[in-house]
Design a protein around this motif. Structure first.
Motif, PDB file in Angstrom:
ATOM      1  N   GLU A 161       6.636 -22.655 -10.384  1.00 41.63           N
ATOM      2  CA  GLU A 161       5.309 -22.306 -10.915  1.00 41.63           C
ATOM      3  C   GLU A 161       4.471 -23.525 -11.274  1.00 41.63           C
ATOM      4  O   GLU A 161       3.259 -23.403 -11.463  1.00 41.63           O
ATOM      5  CB  GLU A 161       5.460 -21.407 -12.162  1.00 41.63           C
ATOM      6  CG  GLU A 161       6.048 -20.053 -11.866  1.00 41.63           C
ATOM      7  CD  GLU A 161       5.450 -18.947 -12.733  1.00 41.63           C
ATOM      8  OE1 GLU A 161       5.954 -17.817 -12.656  1.00 41.63           O
ATOM      9  OE2 GLU A 161       4.480 -19.207 -13.468  1.00 41.63           O
ATOM     10  N   PRO A 203       6.150  -0.284 -14.335  1.00 38.48           N
ATOM     11  CA  PRO A 203       4.801  -0.871 -14.411  1.00 38.48           C
ATOM     12  C   PRO A 203       4.555  -1.934 -13.336  1.00 38.48           C
ATOM     13  O   PRO A 203       5.358  -2.846 -13.162  1.00 38.48           O
ATOM     14  CB  PRO A 203       4.788  -1.519 -15.796  1.00 38.48           C
ATOM     15  CG  PRO A 203       6.205  -1.844 -16.094  1.00 38.48           C
ATOM     16  CD  PRO A 203       7.051  -0.822 -15.365  1.00 38.48           C
ATOM     17  N   ASN A 252      12.585 -21.017  -7.291  1.00 41.46           N
ATOM     18  CA  ASN A 252      11.670 -19.887  -7.259  1.00 41.46           C
ATOM     19  C   ASN A 252      12.275 -18.778  -8.127  1.00 41.46           C
ATOM     20  O   ASN A 252      13.211 -19.024  -8.896  1.00 41.46           O
ATOM     21  CB  ASN A 252      11.376 -19.434  -5.827  1.00 41.46           C
ATOM     22  CG  ASN A 252      12.556 -18.930  -5.031  1.00 41.46           C
ATOM     23  OD1 ASN A 252      12.589 -18.985  -3.818  1.00 41.46           O
ATOM     24  ND2 ASN A 252      13.561 -18.399  -5.704  1.00 41.46           N
ATOM     25  N   ASP A 276       4.503 -13.510 -19.025  1.00 46.68           N
ATOM     26  CA  ASP A 276       3.695 -12.525 -19.774  1.00 46.68           C
ATOM     27  C   ASP A 276       3.572 -12.892 -21.245  1.00 46.68           C
ATOM     28  O   ASP A 276       2.480 -12.851 -21.818  1.00 46.68           O
ATOM     29  CB  ASP A 276       4.321 -11.127 -19.618  1.00 46.68           C
ATOM     30  CG  ASP A 276       4.068 -10.545 -18.236  1.00 46.68           C
ATOM     31  OD1 ASP A 276       5.000  -9.969 -17.644  1.00 46.68           O
ATOM     32  OD2 ASP A 276       2.932 -10.711 -17.727  1.00 46.68           O
ATOM     33  N   ASN A 333       0.800  -9.244  -5.310  1.00 46.68           N
ATOM     34  CA  ASN A 333       1.299 -10.602  -5.524  1.00 46.68           C
ATOM     35  C   ASN A 333       2.688 -10.739  -4.916  1.00 46.68           C
ATOM     36  O   ASN A 333       3.468  -9.790  -4.951  1.00 46.68           O
ATOM     37  CB  ASN A 333       1.369 -10.918  -7.017  1.00 46.68           C
ATOM     38  CG  ASN A 333       0.047 -10.673  -7.701  1.00 46.68           C
ATOM     39  OD1 ASN A 333      -0.364  -9.510  -7.856  1.00 46.68           O
ATOM     40  ND2 ASN A 333      -0.639 -11.737  -8.076  1.00 46.68           N
TER      41      ASN A 333
HETATM   42  C1  LIG Z   1       9.685 -18.916 -11.045  1.00 50.40           C
HETATM   43  C2  LIG Z   1       9.330 -18.059 -12.244  1.00 50.40           C
HETATM   44  O1  LIG Z   1       9.871 -16.746 -12.008  1.00 50.40           O
HETATM   45  C3  LIG Z   1       9.665 -15.846 -13.096  1.00 50.40           C
HETATM   46  O2  LIG Z   1       8.264 -15.722 -13.371  1.00 50.40           O
HETATM   47  P1  LIG Z   1       7.402 -14.504 -12.717  1.00 50.40           P
HETATM   48  O3  LIG Z   1       6.205 -14.265 -13.554  1.00 50.40           O
HETATM   49  O4  LIG Z   1       7.207 -14.741 -11.263  1.00 50.40           O
HETATM   50  O5  LIG Z   1       8.458 -13.333 -12.853  1.00 50.40           O
HETATM   51  P2  LIG Z   1       8.226 -11.825 -13.319  1.00 50.40           P
HETATM   52  O6  LIG Z   1       9.434 -11.081 -12.932  1.00 50.40           O
HETATM   53  O7  LIG Z   1       7.755 -11.770 -14.744  1.00 50.40           O
HETATM   54  O8  LIG Z   1       6.988 -11.343 -12.415  1.00 50.40           O
HETATM   55  C4  LIG Z   1       7.097 -11.356 -10.998  1.00 50.40           C
HETATM   56  C5  LIG Z   1       5.881 -10.611 -10.428  1.00 50.40           C
HETATM   57  O9  LIG Z   1       6.000  -9.224 -10.758  1.00 50.40           O
HETATM   58  C6  LIG Z   1       4.898  -8.802 -11.558  1.00 50.40           C
HETATM   59  N1  LIG Z   1       5.441  -7.881 -12.590  1.00 50.40           N
HETATM   60  C7  LIG Z   1       6.356  -8.328 -13.512  1.00 50.40           C
HETATM   61  C8  LIG Z   1       6.872  -7.469 -14.444  1.00 50.40           C
HETATM   62  C9  LIG Z   1       6.461  -6.109 -14.461  1.00 50.40           C
HETATM   63  O10 LIG Z   1       6.909  -5.288 -15.301  1.00 50.40           O
HETATM   64  N2  LIG Z   1       5.549  -5.693 -13.502  1.00 50.40           N
HETATM   65  C10 LIG Z   1       5.035  -6.553 -12.571  1.00 50.40           C
HETATM   66  O11 LIG Z   1       4.200  -6.164 -11.717  1.00 50.40           O
HETATM   67  C11 LIG Z   1       4.280 -10.059 -12.129  1.00 50.40           C
HETATM   68  O12 LIG Z   1       2.875  -9.912 -12.338  1.00 50.40           O
HETATM   69  C12 LIG Z   1       4.580 -11.081 -11.057  1.00 50.40           C
HETATM   70  O13 LIG Z   1       3.556 -11.121 -10.066  1.00 50.40           O
HETATM   71  C13 LIG Z   1      10.362 -16.365 -14.340  1.00 50.40           C
HETATM   72  O14 LIG Z   1      10.097 -15.474 -15.429  1.00 50.40           O
HETATM   73  C14 LIG Z   1       9.818 -17.730 -14.725  1.00 50.40           C
HETATM   74  O15 LIG Z   1      10.633 -18.262 -15.774  1.00 50.40           O
HETATM   75  C15 LIG Z   1       9.768 -18.641 -13.554  1.00 50.40           C
HETATM   76  O16 LIG Z   1       9.851 -19.850 -13.723  1.00 50.40           O
END
Ligand SMILES: C[C@H]1O[C@H](OP(=O)(O)OP(=O)(O)OC[C@H]2O[C@@H](n3ccc(=O)[nH]c3=O)[C@H](O)[C@@H]2O)[C@H](O)[C@@H](O)C1=O
Ligand SMILES: NC(=O)c1ccc[n+]([C@@H]2O[C@H](COP(=O)([O-])OP(=O)(O)OC[C@H]3O[C@@H](n4cnc5c(N)ncnc54)[C@H](O)[C@@H]3O)[C@@H](O)[C@H]2O)c1
Length: 332
Positions: free
Chosen positions: A146, A222, A195, A101, A229
């Motif tokens: 990723e 949120p 992952n 983000d 996803n």
């Molecule tokens: C492998 C990677 O994992 C992590 O990145 P990723 O973006 O997959 O992790 P998040 O936890 O930020 O997001 C996972 C998934 O949830 C959604 N989301 C996130 C936070 C929130 O408050 N609401 C959500 O809906 C987001 O859109 C994603 O689809 C890791 O951060 C990274 O370093 C990696 O390498």
């Protein structure tokens, strides 16, 4: 050279989520190894200050606060000029800005930080090898799944790199720079592509800790977009077990390893599962009421499909089921 320890290890980014779990586990498990942690202490490190302060009481642990993207000369002093004193031959690199983000709003900072952190380490390895080809230093670099980008097609470690967000692009870029140093300077580097990982000391900007934090504070959770996803989640201890196997195995030098679980779950289902585990008395309507759908990311990978046959061939497999890992996290 007086050697008090069997191995001298540099852990970069060791004050972060995974790095601090690594140090908590390995500093105690390997009292015959000395661990030096370098970390700039960013927002994510604040979740591990307590555990790091405990480690500072261990004789085989040293902490250095340093921004590795800006302090090449200090790093060269530690690793190259003072090699006879510090004798660091193993580097485990966790250091990166890790938030997808945050990378959307400041992509250039991610590029500068994540590339330079790792390339500064590579440069020190190159200079040390140039100075004394008998010294063999190995780098275990933590990349990410990723780098393969959004994919329905199963990706093994030879999969094409097609990152979709600025964070993932920095990780893919440094993987390619590492490859160039392996070819051009014969450096020993192992790349590990996990992952999603969850566990203690994870800063609440990732979905698991965000959900837990919002639940305990009674604030809506949120969900980006419609929550469809999917991600696969691996408990940090399972990841450390895989890392230890790779580290102990010299055959892993100059190899790439995908490390992940088979438990794939959508974001909405994950959040609902955590709510249910948090309070099994909650009704479906009460859980639905805890969720707030917010605008999606600029681009949100739908899923990652990596195969983990290589790490499994070393005898590793995930032991902690997602339900059990989440339940223990909620207790903690
Ligand atoms: C492998 C990677 O994992 C992590 O990145 P990723 O973006 O997959 O992790 P998040 O936890 O930020 O997001 C996972 C998934 O949830 C959604 N989301 C996130 C936070 C929130 O408050 N609401 C959500 O809906 C987001 O859109 C994603 O689809 C890791 O951060 C990274 O370093 C990696 O390498
Ligand atoms: N958390 C996950 O789900 C996940 C999954 C796959 C890969 N990874 C990768 O694993 C590594 C660790 O991830 P994490 O979740 O522990 O991240 P984190 O954000 O919790 O910790 C990263 C640490 O690196 C430090 N750091 C960053 N830039 C630095 C610099 N210039 N100099 C010194 N220290 C610096 C930060 O201060 C922080 O303590 C990262 O490379 C990340 O890309 C994480």
């Amino acid at each position: 050279m007086t050697r008090f320890y069997d191995k001298y290890v540099l852990v970069t980014g060791g004050a972060g989520f995974i790095g601090s779990n690594f140090l908590e586990y390995f500093v105690r498990k390997y009292p015959n190894y000395h661990f030096t942690c370098i970390d700039k202490l960013n927002y994510a490190s604040q979740c591990s200050t307590a555990s790091l302060s405990v480690l500072k009481g261990y004789p085989n642990f040293t902490f250095i606060k340093l921004d590795l993207s800006e302090s090449f000369s200090e790093l060269r002093q530690l690793l190259v000029e003072d090699f006879p004193i510090n004798q660091i031959t193993d580097i485990v690199n966790f250091a990166a800005e890790s938030s997808v983000d945050k990378s959307f709003s400041d992509p250039l900072y991610f590029t500068r930080n994540n590339i330079l952190v790792t390339q500064n380490l590579l440069e020190c390895m190159r200079l040390l090898k140039q100075q004394n080809s008998q010294i063999s230093v190995r780098l275990l670099h933590i990349s990410t799944d990723e780098v393969y980008g959004d994919s329905d097609i199963l990706n093994d470690e030879q999969g094409r790199l097609l990152p979709t967000n600025p964070y993932a692009a920095t990780k893919a870029s440094i993987d390619l720079i590492i490859h160039s140093y392996q070819c051009s300077y014969d450096l020993s580097v192992t790349i590990i592509r996990p992952n999603n990982i969850y566990g203690p000391h994870q800063y609440p900007d990732k979905i698991v800790p965000v959900t837990i934090e919002r639940l305990t504070k009674g604030i809506k959770i949120p969900i980006h977009g419609i929550g469809s996803n999917k991600r696969r989640y691996l408990h940090v201890q399972d990841f450390l077990d895989a890392l230890e196997l790779i580290w102990q195995n010299d055959e892993s030098i100059n190899e790439i390893y995908n490390v992940g679980s088979d438990e794939e779950i959508s974001n909405l289902s994950l959040v609902k599962l955590i709510c249910h585990l948090y309070d099994r008395k909650l009704t479906k309507e009460q859980i639905n009421d805890k969720v707030q759908f917010i605008p999606d990311r600029n681009y949100n990978d739908m899923k990652y499909s990596t195969t983990c046959g290589k790490i499994k061939s070393l005898g590793w497999k995930p032991r902690i089921k997602l339900v059990d890992g989440l339940s223990s996290l909620l207790v903690e």
